[in-house]
Design a protein around this motif. Structure first.
Motif, PDB file in Angstrom:
ATOM      1  N   THR A 484      29.656  37.599  19.292  1.00 40.28           N
ATOM      2  CA  THR A 484      28.709  37.045  20.251  1.00 40.28           C
ATOM      3  C   THR A 484      27.361  37.751  20.167  1.00 40.28           C
ATOM      4  O   THR A 484      26.300  37.112  20.175  1.00 40.28           O
ATOM      5  N   LEU A 485      27.392  39.075  20.087  1.00 43.80           N
ATOM      6  CA  LEU A 485      26.151  39.847  20.001  1.00 43.80           C
ATOM      7  C   LEU A 485      25.352  39.467  18.753  1.00 43.80           C
ATOM      8  O   LEU A 485      24.143  39.213  18.832  1.00 43.80           O
ATOM      9  N   ARG A 487      25.496  36.768  16.857  1.00 46.38           N
ATOM     10  CA  ARG A 487      24.972  35.398  16.945  1.00 46.38           C
ATOM     11  C   ARG A 487      23.729  35.353  17.839  1.00 46.38           C
ATOM     12  O   ARG A 487      22.741  34.691  17.524  1.00 46.38           O
ATOM     13  N   TYR A 488      23.798  36.046  18.979  1.00 52.50           N
ATOM     14  CA  TYR A 488      22.671  36.014  19.915  1.00 52.50           C
ATOM     15  C   TYR A 488      21.431  36.665  19.292  1.00 52.50           C
ATOM     16  O   TYR A 488      20.327  36.131  19.371  1.00 52.50           O
ATOM     17  N   ARG A 491      19.956  34.279  16.662  1.00 55.84           N
ATOM     18  CA  ARG A 491      19.302  33.078  17.182  1.00 55.84           C
ATOM     19  C   ARG A 491      18.023  33.394  17.941  1.00 55.84           C
ATOM     20  O   ARG A 491      17.049  32.655  17.870  1.00 55.84           O
ATOM     21  N   SER A 492      18.039  34.506  18.694  1.00 51.29           N
ATOM     22  CA  SER A 492      16.897  34.809  19.562  1.00 51.29           C
ATOM     23  C   SER A 492      15.883  35.734  18.922  1.00 51.29           C
ATOM     24  O   SER A 492      14.815  35.978  19.492  1.00 51.29           O
ATOM     25  N   SER A 494      15.978  38.784  18.819  1.00 47.33           N
ATOM     26  CA  SER A 494      15.793  39.913  19.725  1.00 47.33           C
ATOM     27  C   SER A 494      16.324  41.191  19.082  1.00 47.33           C
ATOM     28  O   SER A 494      16.930  41.169  18.001  1.00 47.33           O
ATOM     29  N   GLY A 499      20.067  42.282  23.131  1.00 44.16           N
ATOM     30  CA  GLY A 499      21.293  41.498  23.089  1.00 44.16           C
ATOM     31  C   GLY A 499      22.400  42.131  23.903  1.00 44.16           C
ATOM     32  O   GLY A 499      23.123  41.440  24.639  1.00 44.16           O
ATOM     33  N   GLN A 502      21.877  41.544  27.618  1.00 52.25           N
ATOM     34  CA  GLN A 502      22.243  40.189  28.033  1.00 52.25           C
ATOM     35  C   GLN A 502      23.752  40.055  28.215  1.00 52.25           C
ATOM     36  O   GLN A 502      24.237  39.392  29.124  1.00 52.25           O
ATOM     37  N   ILE A 503      24.513  40.707  27.340  1.00 52.15           N
ATOM     38  CA  ILE A 503      25.970  40.555  27.367  1.00 52.15           C
ATOM     39  C   ILE A 503      26.615  41.431  28.428  1.00 52.15           C
ATOM     40  O   ILE A 503      27.472  40.983  29.188  1.00 52.15           O
ATOM     41  N   LEU A 515      27.352  31.884  26.811  1.00 53.00           N
ATOM     42  CA  LEU A 515      27.535  31.336  25.466  1.00 53.00           C
ATOM     43  C   LEU A 515      27.441  29.816  25.482  1.00 53.00           C
ATOM     44  O   LEU A 515      26.838  29.198  24.609  1.00 53.00           O
ATOM     45  N   ASP A 518      23.791  28.584  26.040  1.00 45.98           N
ATOM     46  CA  ASP A 518      22.993  28.766  24.833  1.00 45.98           C
ATOM     47  C   ASP A 518      23.264  27.642  23.836  1.00 45.98           C
ATOM     48  O   ASP A 518      22.342  27.057  23.269  1.00 45.98           O
TER      49      ASP A 518
END
Length: 823
Positions: A484-485, A487-488, A491-492, A494, A499, A502-503, A515, A518
């Motif tokens: 998840t981290l 991917r985020y 995509r962002s 960041s 990241g 956010q999680i 998730l 997004d």
């Protein structure tokens, strides 16, 4: 994509005339042609009906494993007329037509470029005058290709690549644009069960090499027609290959890391053949229990795991669900018992395409005993069967249910075969435990680094080991959270810390909703409507019901599947022609909340669509529940026919023959039944004279039945009629029987003809033909064919027998020539 190529063309024009300019122009042309060819393949795959071109399409897809410069031209030359005939007559004007300026058709000009490329640019010498001439020619070719208005190259939007051909809008699932640049494809192929596209960016300054996963709906990934639920796979092993019938889903990830200790425990349990205790893979959510099990069994059927025990003949995978179809229509599974019984029924689909009412009447232990008896009747022992039951924690919500679940699984293991289950709980049963906990520190570091490369997460790739280790520690070394981290961050764009912030500030439910939101924002509104409609369905969600919803809403099924592949909304179990989809509970609630925010008429529209799809599914089930998809099922539809099959298994040949005759009285026009009866008379009873008229009747009733022609040919061979037998075998080959099989049968027939009359005048000719046919059979055999190994062994056996027979005849003839003459 036109503007992207125009930009590269402008860069090439800025180079000094010479080899450098020619090289970059050739790369641009190579990319344009590959993109156009792949788009043509996707147009045919998604929008055109099944055609006679399909088998050639499969050959072209295979050749993209090592694509040559001539391949895209071959593809377009074949598919342009097909698309013009089936989709739009205006497709790719100029491919076969002379231009307004009098230039030759594109196909001719491009063929000339390929010849130049092979003779000079690829394998020869390019001097200054030649490079200047061909720079102009190559640039002109690119400009002609880019001048084609629509339908050849896709348009890039936020939703992906789309191409308009006539009235049809096709979504291109192959990633032809990466990081806002076109690509040159260098290879397309599978890696550990996951299909990947290998490419280079079309760039003069940074043509970096990259690899991307292809979605399950991509044209390169899609297989041909397969059995409904189970499929045969040839599994290599130390003592030779073995055919395994299974429905194991593909791997859930191509970046599987670590878990060496857990995999070793699975291997140890598997090798203990005398121990029929179930194997329990358990652990908290997000640790990768299902991923581990699917990795192990995919490696098993691919021959990668080193195991001592024989591979089971049948492996059945079942995931817990709450609805199913039965003979009485749709049933909602309310308790643990019904769900577990369904896992046994799922196994029985390995023997028949459709289950009759009696399988739904039996319950509990009676059902298990019935299944065990059926498997034994088909010749399978407990060692031959293995069941995988996923997510059992959803089946038992109370202590009493958990105890009943343990008892049921114990009885299944004793009666049917070995059992592997996954659960978030330590279930109440005597089982071999395989706990799945957090990753180790080195494993987590390796995983996050590999995922950073796969997803192109710049911040991950630029971070040091210490920083990434701290991030994994904060995420509790859970593979799901690490994924998840990454991917985020990808995509962002960041930082790693952003990241993590956010999680970590979210609860488990909020994290999943994060998730979902997004992914939701990146979907087309029509795809969002599909998800909101699916949670309104009463029927089970499978490939057919999803297809119905997509059609009602007006979105391509492939587009929905591509969007689904990028989310955590559901788990999908592929059955070949269709699939089952289980939407996770939190995602269902997320979709329901989204629907509540719709205005009245929009919400009402989705509810009406759901009602229509439910009705369609019910009607489809009523039509299909007695339908059989293969020749054996077509043959054994009536009760007499089924009884004849059972009598055959029991070796009650007299009773089977009488039952076949009664079945033919019941269904005199059933060609498949007559073919099976002829095969029984010929192969089992060995009465070729009685089998001949039955086989001839089968061919007369269904002239396109390949099996009937094959059986008739074998019977004619048995009676010494080589000519008529050859005609029947040739017809069987035309209708789909493999060349290797037909060549083998021709060779065997000639061997036996010579063996019956070894010193006839035709013996030498027939033996030569037999040798030629054996050689062709061995050369044309396809390793993917279900009976490849068996046919190969038979071919080798008869090759030796033919050689021995030829030697015996030669010795006899030599002896006769050397015999003294008598006065």
């Amino acid at each position: 994509m036109h503007s992207l190529y125009q930009s590269e063309l402008a860069i090439a024009r800025g180079l000094s005339p010479g080899v450098a300019a020619l090289t970059h122009l050739s790369s641009i042309l190579r990319s344009v042609l590959q993109s156009a060819a792949i788009c043509a393949i996707e147009i045919v795959h998604q929008s055109a009906p099944a055609t006679e071109h399909d088998w050639e399409l499969e050959g072209y897809l295979d050749r993209f494993g090592q694509p040559s410069d001539g391949l895209p031209i071959e593809v377009l030359d074949h598919l342009v007329p097909a698309i013009r005939g089936m989709v739009s007559r205006q497709y790719f004007r100029g491919w076969f037509e002379t231009s307004d300026a009098g230039d030759p058709p594109l196909v001719s000009a491009l063929s000339e470029w390929v010849r130049f490329r092979n003779q000079r640019l690829g394998h020869g010498v390019v001097d200054a005058p030649t490079s200047a001439l061909w720079s102009e020619k190559t640039e002109a070719l690119i400009m002609r290709l880019l001048a084609v208005d629509t339908g050849v190259l896709p348009t890039s939007t936020k939703a992906g690549l789309h191409i308009r051909v006539g009235d049809i809008d096709v979504r291109i699932t192959t990633p032809l644009v990466i990081d806002e640049r076109p690509i040159v494809v260098t290879k397309v192929g599978p890696s550990r069960g996951v299909w990947k596209l290998h490419a280079q960016l079309l760039s003069l300054h940074n043509a970096r090499v990259l690899t991307v996963d292809l979605p399950a709906t991509n044209v390169f990934v899609a297989d041909g027609v397969r059995p409904d639920k189970f499929r045969w796979t040839e599994v290599p092993s130390s003592d030779g290959s073995k055919l395994v019938l299974h429905n194991i889903p593909g791997r859930q990830t191509s970046t599987f890391v670590g878990r060496k200790r857990e995999l070793e425990k699975l291997v140890d349990w598997f090798d203990e053949m005398t121990d029929y205790r179930p194997c329990l893979v358990f652990g908290d959510g997000g640790f990768g229990k299902t991923t581990l099990v699917l990795e192990f069994f995919n490696s098993l059927i691919e021959g990668e795991d080193e195991i001592k025990a024989p591979v089971p003949s049948i492996i059945s995978y079942y995931t817990a669900k709450r609805t199913r179809w039965s003979e009485d229509g749709l049933i909602h599974i309310k308790g643990m018992s019904e769900a577990m019984e369904d896992s046994v029924r799922e196994l029985m689909y390995c023997l028949r395409p459709v289950l009759s009412r009696e399988w739904y009447r039996a319950e509990g232990r009676a059902l298990v005993d019935k299944a065990a008896g059926e498997l034994r009747a088909e010749g399978f022992s407990r060692d031959d069967v293995l069941l995988i039951i996923d997510n059992t924690e959803t089946l038992a919500t109370s202590t009493a249910d958990a105890e009943a679940l343990g008892d049921f699984l114990k009885h299944v293991a004793r009666s049917i075969g070995r059992v592997v289950i996954t659960s978030r709980r330590r279930e109440l049963l005597a089982a071999e435990p395989v706990p799945v906990a957090k990753l180790s520190d080195p494993e987590a570091l390796t995983l996050i680094q590999r995922l950073g490369d796969v997803y192109g997460a710049v911040a991950i790739k630029q971070s040091g080991d210490a920083k990434l280790r701290r991030a994994c520690e904060q995420l509790m070394y859970k593979p799901l959270l690490i994924d998840t981290l990454v991917r985020y961050v990808a995509r962002s764009s960041s930082s790693v810390q952003e990241g993590l912030d956010q999680i970590l500030r979210k609860t488990n439910d909020e994290l999943l909703e994060f998730l979902y939101e997004d992914a939701w924002q990146r979907m087309l509104p029509t795809v969002q409507d599909v998800f909101m409609t699916l949670v309104l369905l009463v029927t089970p969600v499978d490939g057919k019901s999803v297809g119905d919803v997509c059609r009602e809403i007006g979105v391509q099924h492939a587009e929905f599947q591509a969007s689904l592949a990028e989310t955590y909304f559901a788990t999908v179990v592929d059955h070949g022609e269709t699939y089952d989809m289980e939407i996770v509970e939190l995602a269902k609630e997320f979709f329901r909340q989204k629907k509540k925010r719709l205005v009245g008429h929009d919400a009402e529209k989705l509810e009406k669509i759901a009602t229509r799809v439910d009705k369609l599914a019910t009607e489809r089930f009523e039509i299909a529940k007695n339908y059989r998809q293969d020749r054996v099922a077509d043959a054994f539809r009536s009760e007499f026919a089924k009884a004849a099959k059972i009598a055959t298994f029991k070796k009650d040949h007299t009773g089977a023959r009488e039952l076949f005759e009664l079945a033919l009285q019941d269904e005199p026009l059933n060609a498949a039944l007559r073919e099976r009866y002829a095969s029984f008379l010929f192969r089992t009873i060995r009465d070729a004279a009685a089998a001949l008229p039955v086989a001839q009747a089968a061919v007369d009733l269904d002239p396109k039945n390949a099996d009937a022609h094959l059986t008739l040919g074998l019977i004619l061979y048995k009676q010494g009629q080589l000519g008529p037998g050859d005609k029947s075998i040739a017809r069987a080959e035309e209708l789909g029987k493999t060349t290797a099989l037909c060549m083998l049968r021709r060779a065997i027939a000639r061997y036996h003809a010579v063996a019956r009359q070894p010193y006839a005048r035709s013996s030498s000719r027939l033996l030569r033909e037999a040798e030629q046919f054996i050689e062709l059979a061995m050369r044309t055999g396809n390793t993917k064919d279900l009976y490849y190994e068996k046919n190969r062994k038979v071919a080798e056996k008869y090759a030796a027998m033919i050689s021995a027979l030829r030697s015996r005849i030669s010795r006899r003839e030599a002896s006769a020539d050397n015999a003294p003459e008598h006065a």
